[in-house]
Design an enzyme around this catalytic site. Structure first.
Site, PDB file in Angstrom:
ATOM      1  N   ARG B 224     -35.251  37.082 -50.524  1.00  0.00           N
ATOM      2  CA  ARG B 224     -35.020  36.578 -49.180  1.00  0.00           C
ATOM      3  C   ARG B 224     -36.082  35.517 -48.880  1.00  0.00           C
ATOM      4  O   ARG B 224     -37.107  35.421 -49.561  1.00  0.00           O
ATOM      5  CB  ARG B 224     -35.130  37.704 -48.160  1.00  0.00           C
ATOM      6  N   HIS B 225     -35.847  34.732 -47.862  1.00  0.00           N
ATOM      7  CA  HIS B 225     -36.849  33.812 -47.309  1.00  0.00           C
ATOM      8  C   HIS B 225     -38.082  34.596 -46.862  1.00  0.00           C
ATOM      9  O   HIS B 225     -38.025  35.827 -46.700  1.00  0.00           O
ATOM     10  CB  HIS B 225     -36.245  33.085 -46.102  1.00  0.00           C
ATOM     11  N   ASN B 231     -37.461  37.508 -37.457  1.00  0.00           N
ATOM     12  CA  ASN B 231     -37.753  38.808 -38.076  1.00  0.00           C
ATOM     13  C   ASN B 231     -38.782  39.565 -37.225  1.00  0.00           C
ATOM     14  O   ASN B 231     -38.707  40.780 -37.078  1.00  0.00           O
ATOM     15  CB  ASN B 231     -38.320  38.651 -39.490  1.00  0.00           C
ATOM     16  N   ARG B 276     -35.415  28.589 -42.566  1.00  0.00           N
ATOM     17  CA  ARG B 276     -36.310  29.579 -43.170  1.00  0.00           C
ATOM     18  C   ARG B 276     -36.283  29.581 -44.697  1.00  0.00           C
ATOM     19  O   ARG B 276     -37.273  29.933 -45.328  1.00  0.00           O
ATOM     20  CB  ARG B 276     -36.053  30.980 -42.606  1.00  0.00           C
ATOM     21  N   GLU B 296     -26.968  32.797 -44.055  1.00  0.00           N
ATOM     22  CA  GLU B 296     -26.875  34.199 -43.637  1.00  0.00           C
ATOM     23  C   GLU B 296     -25.490  34.501 -43.055  1.00  0.00           C
ATOM     24  O   GLU B 296     -24.801  33.599 -42.561  1.00  0.00           O
ATOM     25  CB  GLU B 296     -27.982  34.479 -42.592  1.00  0.00           C
ATOM     26  N   HIS B 362     -30.764  35.016 -47.955  1.00  0.00           N
ATOM     27  CA  HIS B 362     -30.860  35.875 -46.780  1.00  0.00           C
ATOM     28  C   HIS B 362     -30.444  37.296 -47.143  1.00  0.00           C
ATOM     29  O   HIS B 362     -29.843  37.521 -48.183  1.00  0.00           O
ATOM     30  CB  HIS B 362     -29.971  35.311 -45.677  1.00  0.00           C
TER      31      HIS B 362
END
Lengths: 412, 412
Positions: B224-225, B231, B276, B296, B362
């Site tokens: 993931r980023h 987040n 991101r 995403e 994502h």
């Protein structure tokens, strides 16, 4: 979801290869229609048209002789010009350029490859091979003799001239071989395929299409279901049954299909899984294939509402849909673009049929199918007028599809 | 939208053809994984396993001689049994049965065809041809010598035995030819394909996959980023930038990739178009390919909301998602199943890469990719734990993928 793929599609040149009258232009045309419908900006560059536009028509066979050096130089210059225009068009935002030329020699293909690769674009040769004399002869009679090259000429003389033209090409023809990069050979109209180094998403998709493609000459009948109880109330979606008028359409349609395609004829009937198409096809002689992919567009939270209710309760949704009906996705439902994505497998099923095909479905579905067959810009399909109780009959002719609309009587 | 296709999928048998050690089982396995991920109920029936399960292991080469009549009868009975089980399984709701056997003679294939067509199921032969001795040798050493047939045997003796076994098959081998129905020949691990009578949606899809498939042995890194500003707030979707910890992950990840795959290595980096992932890959040596298809999951009307806000404002949506997270589609957005549909082209892009691949995307995207590579049931993917700041490294070994998880330090 075709739009998801757009941004990452690398550009691609499809270069046709083959003797005259092997269906290259037909194949180029079908690929253009298919890829355009999926959302790729696709254009065909036909070298024959360049010759006719710049040098006039009525070139006799001797012009195509490999020994006619002056003419050959001229033809090569035109082929180069068409390729240059194709590459220019890619530079200005085109995505798939189809280079419709004979490209029958290794040397010519090497030149094409060099120029395409020089601008960093991928190249796929598509060679059409057909050695069935009856197919070739039919192609010549149906398309070539209608060409501006032979206008007002005695057909038998034209035929002899065209055969001599083919022989000139055949005398120097070299089939594509390993070492020439990526290629697909389509043999006998797709019965057999040979492919080398065909990798990546779009080339794979094209291979898939060519495997399903053929020069089928069968009518396609498209129609919506008969009037439903929801149609009476201007209500969206749902799973209503037919109204009394809709029931009469079911009777009329079964009779029409029998008359038009012949009683007991071997036909394919495709319909959706919803009650209104099941009832509309209840009297058919042939049991329909029921596809969930042919169900009406999913209206999400608007399902079962009237348009007036949607406008009142969800004015922003209503306005958004009016502003861009093609891309608009119902909350929890689908857009027209989504519909194209899910209808694609059925389209390929229709394409590969050699029998007459009858599709009984829904407004959005007939819209996207009709826009494919009649080559309308995809974005316009959401606004097409597809009235109830009307059969759209599409019959393939040499130049495309001939359309006839039959409005059936449903009043008692 | 894979689920749209389910109801109309006709059943299909894929029958492998080829000498031992031509990668048939590997191909069968990859097809099973791919078709399963797309939502088709797919199972492999491997005749070698039937033999070992019923007759025990450690059959020497003489057992496979065409002159060993008793053994041959036994092997044919086992092959028939596996096929009968496959057809039973189709009858009980299976969709694609893969018949993993050698099927190296015309007579054997005619028998298979007769039995499959007798129950009205379509059949596609998939022949693997590989005459590159180094590839065959590598395959034998990496897979066959690990087989239970050769456990605890001296590798050189085992190798000689296996080569003699191959020679027995080769002595009676007949390649698939026109007239045997639908077939695809995969030559030299997909460099070349030959196909006849491959029509319809699913066979076309399989052709597409085989054109992109190969026995690549490169690591795949999924992550993931770095931590985003959303987040921090437990917020869904949006297009936020990285938090300070996320920025440190970008530094740590670039260093990790350089160390792990080598500075200046020829690698493919795939990421999404969102801020991101762009920020997370900013320090990479290689410019990433940015795919919108890796963005995403679209949370529709929930985009930008926190999970607590969704639970409070849209309790029914929240509950519906908890009840069936895989099929649940956000109003105006996507379901996990939709995500699989749009990620598929990128998956094929990863599959065809011969270089190491790094995917920075994502949570939902890594979930569906991970479930493909690790062959988890698609429905479970929505619940996979894919923590931030963790690289999932997948390295192909003979039996599948070896996984290593690297948690990178992001605290200052």
């Amino acid at each position: 979801m075709a739009h998801e793929r757009r941004s990452e599609t690398p550009q691609l040149v499809l270069a046709m290869v083959g003797l005259p009258a092997r269906g290259k232009s037909y194949m180029a045309h079908r690929l253009r229609r298919y890829l355009g419908w999926l959302g790729y900006r696709t254009r065909v560059f036909n070298v024959g048209s360049y010759r006719r536009a710049r040098l006039g028509v009525r070139h006799r066979e001797s012009y195509f002789s490999p020994h006619n050096t002056a003419a050959q130089r001229q033809r090569e210059a035109l082929a180069d010009l068409a390729l240059a225009d194709l590459l220019d068009w890619l530079r200005s935002g085109g995505e798939v350029g189809i280079y419709d030329a004979t490209n029958t020699t290794r040397a010519r293909r090497a030149r094409v490859r060099e120029r395409v690769e020089a601008v960093g674009v991928r190249l796929l040769f598509i060679e059409s091979i057909c050695d069935d004399p009856s197919l070739v002869e039919a192609n010549i009679r149906e398309t070539k003799l209608q060409s501006p090259d032979y206008v007002e000429m005695d057909p038998e003389i034209a035929l002899a001239d065209f055969r001599a033209r083919v022989a000139h090409y055949a005398s120097v023809y070299e089939t594509v071989q390993s070492g020439e990069g990526s290629f697909v050979k389509v043999i006998d109209v797709g019965r057999r395929l040979e492919a080398e180094l065909v990798r990546g998403y779009l080339p794979g998709k094209i291979l898939f299409f060519l495997a399903n493609g053929h020069a089928g000459r069968r009518p396609i009948l498209l129609t919506r279901h008969g009037e439903s109880l929801f149609n009476l109330e201007d209500r969206v979606g749902g799973d209503p049954g037919l109204s009394p008028r809709g029931e009469r359409y079911a009777v009329a349609l079964a009779g029409f299909v029998r008359l038009r395609l012949g009683a007991g004829a071997d036909i394919a009937v495709l319909s959706s899984t919803l009650r209104r198409t099941v009832e509309t096809t209840a009297l058919f002689e042939v049991a329909p294939q029921r596809w969930r992919a042919l169900d009406e567009i999913d209206a999400g939270i608007c399902d079962g509402k009237t348009y007036a209710e949607i406008a009142a309760a969800l004015p922003q949704e209503y306005a958004a849909r009016q502003a861009d009906k093609f891309h608009y996705r119902y909350p929890g439902g689908e857009s027209y673009r989504d519909v194209i994505g899910r209808v694609e497998p059925v389209l390929l099923e229709i394409e590969r049929q050699r029998r007459p095909v009858v599709v009984v479905a829904h407004q959005s579905i007939i819209r996207v199918l009709y826009s494919y067959f009649q080559e309308l810009p995809a974005e316009e399909c959401a606004w097409l007028r597809i009235p109830l109780h009307t059969v759209f009959e599409l019959r393939p002719v040499a130049t495309g599809l001939e359309e006839e609309r039959h409005v059936l009587t449903v009043d008692p």
